[in-house]
Design a protein around this motif. Structure first.
Motif, PDB file in Angstrom:
ATOM      1  N   MET A   1       4.235 -14.878   7.232  1.00  0.00           N
ATOM      2  CA  MET A   1       2.976 -14.347   6.707  1.00  0.00           C
ATOM      3  C   MET A   1       2.866 -12.849   6.958  1.00  0.00           C
ATOM      4  SD  MET A   1       0.219 -15.133   5.107  1.00  0.00           S
ATOM      5  CE  MET A   1      -1.432 -14.548   4.840  1.00  0.00           C
ATOM      6  N   ALA A   2       3.178 -12.435   8.177  1.00  0.00           N
ATOM      7  CA  ALA A   2       3.103 -11.013   8.527  1.00  0.00           C
ATOM      8  C   ALA A   2       4.064 -10.197   7.683  1.00  0.00           C
ATOM      9  CB  ALA A   2       3.403 -10.818  10.013  1.00  0.00           C
ATOM     10  N   LYS A   3       5.256 -10.763   7.446  1.00  0.00           N
ATOM     11  CA  LYS A   3       6.254 -10.074   6.617  1.00  0.00           C
ATOM     12  C   LYS A   3       5.757  -9.923   5.194  1.00  0.00           C
ATOM     13  CE  LYS A   3      11.068 -10.279   5.079  1.00  0.00           C
ATOM     14  NZ  LYS A   3      12.327 -11.047   5.097  1.00  0.00           N
ATOM     15  N   ASP A   4       5.125 -10.986   4.658  1.00  0.00           N
ATOM     16  CA  ASP A   4       4.588 -10.933   3.299  1.00  0.00           C
ATOM     17  C   ASP A   4       3.496  -9.876   3.191  1.00  0.00           C
ATOM     18  OD1 ASP A   4       6.294 -12.930   2.538  1.00  0.00           O
ATOM     19  OD2 ASP A   4       4.815 -14.540   2.723  1.00  0.00           O
ATOM     20  N   THR A   5       2.637  -9.805   4.198  1.00  0.00           N
ATOM     21  CA  THR A   5       1.558  -8.820   4.211  1.00  0.00           C
ATOM     22  C   THR A   5       2.129  -7.409   4.241  1.00  0.00           C
ATOM     23  OG1 THR A   5       0.116 -10.361   5.385  1.00  0.00           O
ATOM     24  CG2 THR A   5      -0.487  -8.032   5.473  1.00  0.00           C
ATOM     25  N   PHE A   6       3.170  -7.217   5.055  1.00  0.00           N
ATOM     26  CA  PHE A   6       3.816  -5.905   5.164  1.00  0.00           C
ATOM     27  C   PHE A   6       4.400  -5.489   3.815  1.00  0.00           C
ATOM     28  CE2 PHE A   6       7.465  -3.169   6.093  1.00  0.00           C
ATOM     29  CZ  PHE A   6       6.896  -2.238   6.945  1.00  0.00           C
ATOM     30  N   LEU A   7       5.085  -6.411   3.151  1.00  0.00           N
ATOM     31  CA  LEU A   7       5.690  -6.117   1.850  1.00  0.00           C
ATOM     32  C   LEU A   7       4.631  -5.855   0.792  1.00  0.00           C
ATOM     33  CD1 LEU A   7       8.583  -8.756   1.820  1.00  0.00           C
ATOM     34  CD2 LEU A   7       8.800  -6.284   2.128  1.00  0.00           C
ATOM     35  N   LEU A   8       3.555  -6.643   0.829  1.00  0.00           N
ATOM     36  CA  LEU A   8       2.482  -6.463  -0.144  1.00  0.00           C
ATOM     37  C   LEU A   8       1.800  -5.110   0.043  1.00  0.00           C
ATOM     38  CD1 LEU A   8       1.002  -7.896  -2.452  1.00  0.00           C
ATOM     39  CD2 LEU A   8      -0.594  -8.817  -0.749  1.00  0.00           C
ATOM     40  N   ALA A   9       1.576  -4.739   1.287  1.00  0.00           N
ATOM     41  CA  ALA A   9       0.976  -3.430   1.572  1.00  0.00           C
ATOM     42  C   ALA A   9       1.879  -2.308   1.069  1.00  0.00           C
ATOM     43  CB  ALA A   9       0.734  -3.280   3.077  1.00  0.00           C
ATOM     44  N   GLY A  10       3.172  -2.483   1.263  1.00  0.00           N
ATOM     45  CA  GLY A  10       4.131  -1.491   0.768  1.00  0.00           C
ATOM     46  C   GLY A  10       4.114  -1.380  -0.736  1.00  0.00           C
ATOM     47  N   PHE A  11       3.978  -2.530  -1.411  1.00  0.00           N
ATOM     48  CA  PHE A  11       3.910  -2.548  -2.877  1.00  0.00           C
ATOM     49  C   PHE A  11       2.694  -1.774  -3.369  1.00  0.00           C
ATOM     50  CE2 PHE A  11       1.900  -4.633  -6.552  1.00  0.00           C
ATOM     51  CZ  PHE A  11       2.871  -4.409  -7.520  1.00  0.00           C
ATOM     52  N   PHE A  12       1.535  -2.033  -2.762  1.00  0.00           N
ATOM     53  CA  PHE A  12       0.312  -1.337  -3.173  1.00  0.00           C
ATOM     54  C   PHE A  12       0.411   0.160  -2.882  1.00  0.00           C
ATOM     55  CE2 PHE A  12      -1.979  -5.572  -2.462  1.00  0.00           C
ATOM     56  CZ  PHE A  12      -1.998  -5.858  -3.818  1.00  0.00           C
ATOM     57  N   LYS A  13       0.950   0.499  -1.728  1.00  0.00           N
ATOM     58  CA  LYS A  13       1.090   1.916  -1.345  1.00  0.00           C
ATOM     59  C   LYS A  13       2.006   2.646  -2.313  1.00  0.00           C
ATOM     60  CE  LYS A  13       4.101   3.351   1.572  1.00  0.00           C
ATOM     61  NZ  LYS A  13       4.703   4.465   0.798  1.00  0.00           N
ATOM     62  N   PHE A  14       3.131   2.011  -2.624  1.00  0.00           N
ATOM     63  CA  PHE A  14       4.102   2.633  -3.533  1.00  0.00           C
ATOM     64  C   PHE A  14       3.479   2.880  -4.907  1.00  0.00           C
ATOM     65  CE2 PHE A  14       7.313   2.056  -6.892  1.00  0.00           C
ATOM     66  CZ  PHE A  14       8.150   3.128  -6.603  1.00  0.00           C
ATOM     67  N   ASN A  15       2.778   1.885  -5.431  1.00  0.00           N
ATOM     68  CA  ASN A  15       2.157   2.032  -6.742  1.00  0.00           C
ATOM     69  C   ASN A  15       1.079   3.107  -6.735  1.00  0.00           C
ATOM     70  OD1 ASN A  15       3.052  -0.010  -8.973  1.00  0.00           O
ATOM     71  ND2 ASN A  15       3.114  -1.158  -7.057  1.00  0.00           N
ATOM     72  N   SER A  16       0.358   3.212  -5.641  1.00  0.00           N
ATOM     73  CA  SER A  16      -0.652   4.262  -5.522  1.00  0.00           C
ATOM     74  C   SER A  16      -0.005   5.638  -5.569  1.00  0.00           C
ATOM     75  CB  SER A  16      -1.432   4.085  -4.212  1.00  0.00           C
ATOM     76  OG  SER A  16      -2.364   5.134  -4.049  1.00  0.00           O
ATOM     77  N   GLU A  17       1.124   5.792  -4.890  1.00  0.00           N
ATOM     78  CA  GLU A  17       1.838   7.072  -4.879  1.00  0.00           C
ATOM     79  C   GLU A  17       2.357   7.421  -6.275  1.00  0.00           C
ATOM     80  OE1 GLU A  17       4.817   6.425  -1.959  1.00  0.00           O
ATOM     81  OE2 GLU A  17       3.502   6.859  -0.263  1.00  0.00           O
ATOM     82  N   SER A  24      -2.652   9.344 -12.831  1.00  0.00           N
ATOM     83  CA  SER A  24      -3.556   8.214 -13.127  1.00  0.00           C
ATOM     84  C   SER A  24      -4.378   7.919 -11.870  1.00  0.00           C
ATOM     85  CB  SER A  24      -2.745   6.986 -13.558  1.00  0.00           C
ATOM     86  OG  SER A  24      -1.952   7.276 -14.683  1.00  0.00           O
ATOM     87  N   TYR A  25      -5.357   8.776 -11.590  1.00  0.00           N
ATOM     88  CA  TYR A  25      -6.033   8.746 -10.298  1.00  0.00           C
ATOM     89  C   TYR A  25      -6.975   7.561 -10.130  1.00  0.00           C
ATOM     90  CZ  TYR A  25      -4.105  13.428 -10.236  1.00  0.00           C
ATOM     91  OH  TYR A  25      -3.241  14.495 -10.286  1.00  0.00           O
ATOM     92  N   ASP A  26      -7.613   7.110 -11.208  1.00  0.00           N
ATOM     93  CA  ASP A  26      -8.495   5.938 -11.098  1.00  0.00           C
ATOM     94  C   ASP A  26      -7.709   4.709 -10.662  1.00  0.00           C
ATOM     95  OD1 ASP A  26     -10.922   7.147 -11.828  1.00  0.00           O
ATOM     96  OD2 ASP A  26     -10.396   7.056 -13.941  1.00  0.00           O
ATOM     97  N   GLU A  27      -6.571   4.482 -11.305  1.00  0.00           N
ATOM     98  CA  GLU A  27      -5.725   3.342 -10.949  1.00  0.00           C
ATOM     99  C   GLU A  27      -5.135   3.520  -9.554  1.00  0.00           C
ATOM    100  OE1 GLU A  27      -3.187   1.616 -14.248  1.00  0.00           O
ATOM    101  OE2 GLU A  27      -3.723   3.558 -15.118  1.00  0.00           O
ATOM    102  N   ALA A  28      -4.803   4.766  -9.213  1.00  0.00           N
ATOM    103  CA  ALA A  28      -4.243   5.038  -7.884  1.00  0.00           C
ATOM    104  C   ALA A  28      -5.237   4.658  -6.792  1.00  0.00           C
ATOM    105  CB  ALA A  28      -3.861   6.511  -7.767  1.00  0.00           C
ATOM    106  N   VAL A  29      -6.525   4.931  -7.019  1.00  0.00           N
ATOM    107  CA  VAL A  29      -7.563   4.564  -6.048  1.00  0.00           C
ATOM    108  C   VAL A  29      -7.605   3.052  -5.862  1.00  0.00           C
ATOM    109  CG1 VAL A  29     -10.060   4.460  -5.663  1.00  0.00           C
ATOM    110  CG2 VAL A  29      -9.005   6.598  -6.367  1.00  0.00           C
ATOM    111  N   LEU A  30      -7.507   2.307  -6.957  1.00  0.00           N
ATOM    112  CA  LEU A  30      -7.541   0.842  -6.875  1.00  0.00           C
ATOM    113  C   LEU A  30      -6.381   0.311  -6.033  1.00  0.00           C
ATOM    114  CD1 LEU A  30      -8.501  -0.059 -10.565  1.00  0.00           C
ATOM    115  CD2 LEU A  30      -9.985  -0.075  -8.551  1.00  0.00           C
ATOM    116  N   TYR A  31      -5.186   0.849  -6.277  1.00  0.00           N
ATOM    117  CA  TYR A  31      -4.024   0.413  -5.499  1.00  0.00           C
ATOM    118  C   TYR A  31      -4.138   0.840  -4.036  1.00  0.00           C
ATOM    119  CZ  TYR A  31      -1.172  -1.597  -9.223  1.00  0.00           C
ATOM    120  OH  TYR A  31      -0.676  -2.411 -10.204  1.00  0.00           O
ATOM    121  N   ALA A  32      -4.698   2.031  -3.799  1.00  0.00           N
ATOM    122  CA  ALA A  32      -4.890   2.488  -2.418  1.00  0.00           C
ATOM    123  C   ALA A  32      -5.874   1.574  -1.693  1.00  0.00           C
ATOM    124  CB  ALA A  32      -5.382   3.931  -2.412  1.00  0.00           C
TER     125      ALA A  32
END
Length: 213
Positions: A1-17, A24-32
């Motif tokens: 579970m912790a590993k999945d959370t870590f990977l998911l957080a990384g996915f959201f962070k990467f997409n925000s960047e 695309s700042y509106d979408e970046a805020v959502l991912y952040a």
């Protein structure tokens, strides 16, 4: 579970960047926000910094500053370097962006110079080039041409240095590609010769068979 959370957080962070990079700042805020909702402590400063940068570029600097200050505090306690193994942590560049949005140009300049200093100390060439280009642009807009020229010279010196370092690899790549092309041409030439020889033999056989009939 912790590993999945870590990977998911990384996915959201990467997409925000990526979305910040694309403007695309509106979408970046959502991912952040999604990253902040799933992030473990080590990723939270990155998510907050990404969201702050998005908000600044959306024209909402007032909401951005508390996130920026929080990311700053967390980075101090976690000792996050500019070239973190997670991704670049461009705290001072985001401060520069914030102060520019507030027209506090002296603070903006100081933040960008500090960002460049950290990039140089960490030997992060990609960020050095980025900050040098931004300094050239900044001083040009302020009509401080002597300072702009100084950093223009630094920019071209660094690009020349990087080109010199990569030159042997480019030559080696060229030689490898040239040899591969020569080998391909030789193989094609042999195939053509074999085809011609086979056609000649076939024709000779037809003539021989015809004479024997």
């Amino acid at each position: 579970m912790a590993k999945d959370t870590f990977l998911l957080a990384g996915f959201f962070k990467f997409n925000s960047e990526v979305l910040n990079y694309q403007g695309s700042y509106d979408e970046a805020v959502l991912y952040a926000d999604s990253a902040l909702g799933t992030s473990i402590s080590l990723r939270k400063p990155f998510a907050k910094l990404n969201k702050a940068y998005s908000l600044i570029n959306k024209g909402d600097s007032e909401k951005a500053y508390p996130l920026l200050a929080s990311a700053d505090q967390l980075s101090d306690s976690l000792r996050i370097p500019i070239n973190s193994s997670i991704s670049f942590f461009e705290l001072d560049f985001v401060y520069y962006t914030y102060y520019r949005s507030k027209h506090e140009l002296a603070k903006a300049e100081a933040s960008l110079l500090l960002a460049l200093k950290k990039a140089v100390e960490s030997e992060t060439n990609e960020l050095q080039l980025k900050y040098l280009k931004e300094l050239i642009k900044f001083y040009g807009e302020q009509k401080q041409y002597n300072k702009g020229y100084h950093y223009t010279a630094k920019y071209f010196a660094l690009t020349h240095q990087l080109d010199s370092i990569s030159a042997p690899f480019k030559i080696a790549q060229y030689e490898t590609e040239r040899l591969e092309l020569q080998q391909r041409d030789s193989i094609n030439s042999l195939k053509q010769k074999d085809a011609i020889q086979a056609a000649t033999i076939a024709q000779s056989n037809k003539l021989l068979w015809g004479s024997l009939a």
